[in-house]
Design an enzyme around this catalytic site. Structure first.
Site: not given
Length: 164
Positions: A11, A20, A117
C-alpha cells in the site's frame, strides 16, 4: 515479516489524499476515504475519521492509527464471514496474512466471491489456487501486488516480499 509489514509494502504510506488504482480517494496506508468522485467529500470523511480539520493531509501517527483500525477491521470481517472464516482457520500464519491482505484491498464481500480459489486454498491445493487467482480481474488490476500475494499462498513463505 508480518501483516503490517506486508501491507506497508503493498500500500505504501501517503500522508496526502490520493486516488488509488480504482480512482477512489485514499490516504495513509491504503485507507479508503470514499468512492465518491468529490474531493470535498473525501476531505470531509478524513476530517471525521481523524477528528480535526485536516485539509487533505495527515501525520504519520494519524496514518498509523487508521492503518491499525483497518487491519483490525479486515480480520474481523474475515472472522464473521461464513465463506472466509473456514478458509482462514485452515491456513498457516503466513497464508492467513495473504488472505488478510486481499480483504484489506477488496473487502470481505469481494474476496468471498473467489469461491473456487477459496475452496482450493482450504483444500491446500496451493498450485491450483495460484493459477486460478491469476485469472482474476484483481490480478489484472494490480498485477504486482497480486503476484506477491499469490506467491505467498503458493509457497507459505515471505519470499515474494524479500528485498522490497
Amino acid at each position: 515479516m508480518n501483516i503490517f509489514e506486508m501491507l506497508r509494502i503493498d500500500e505504501r504510506l501517503r500522508l496526502k489524499i490520493y486516488k488509488d488504482t480504482e480512482g477512489y480517494y485514499t490516504i495513509g496506508i491504503g485507507h479508503l476515504l470514499t468512492k465518491s468522485p468529490s474531493l470535498n467529500a473525501a476531505k470531509s470523511e478524513l476530517d471525521k475519521a481523524i477528528g480535526r480539520n485536516c485539509n487533505g493531509v495527515i501525520t504519520k501517527d494519524e496514518a498509523e492509527k487508521l492503518f491499525n483500525q483497518d487491519v483490525d477491521a479486515a480480520v474481523r470481517g474475515i472472522l464473521r464471514n461464513a465463506k472466509l472464516k473456514p478458509v482462514y482457520d485452515s491456513l498457516d500464519a503466513v497464508r492467513r496474512c495473504a488472505l488478510i491482505n486481499m480483504v484489506f484491498q477488496m473487502g470481505e464481500t469481494g474476496v468471498a466471491g473467489f469461491t473456487n480459489s477459496l475452496r482450493m486454498l482450504q483444500q491446500k491445493r496451493w498450485d491450483e489456487a495460484a493459477v486460478n487467482l491469476a485469472k482474476s480481474i484483481w490480478y489484472n488490476q494490480t498485477p504486482n501486488r497480486a503476484k506477491r500475494v499469490i506467491t505467498t499462498f503458493r509457497t507459505g513463505t515471505w519470499d515474494a516480499y524479500k528485498n522490497l
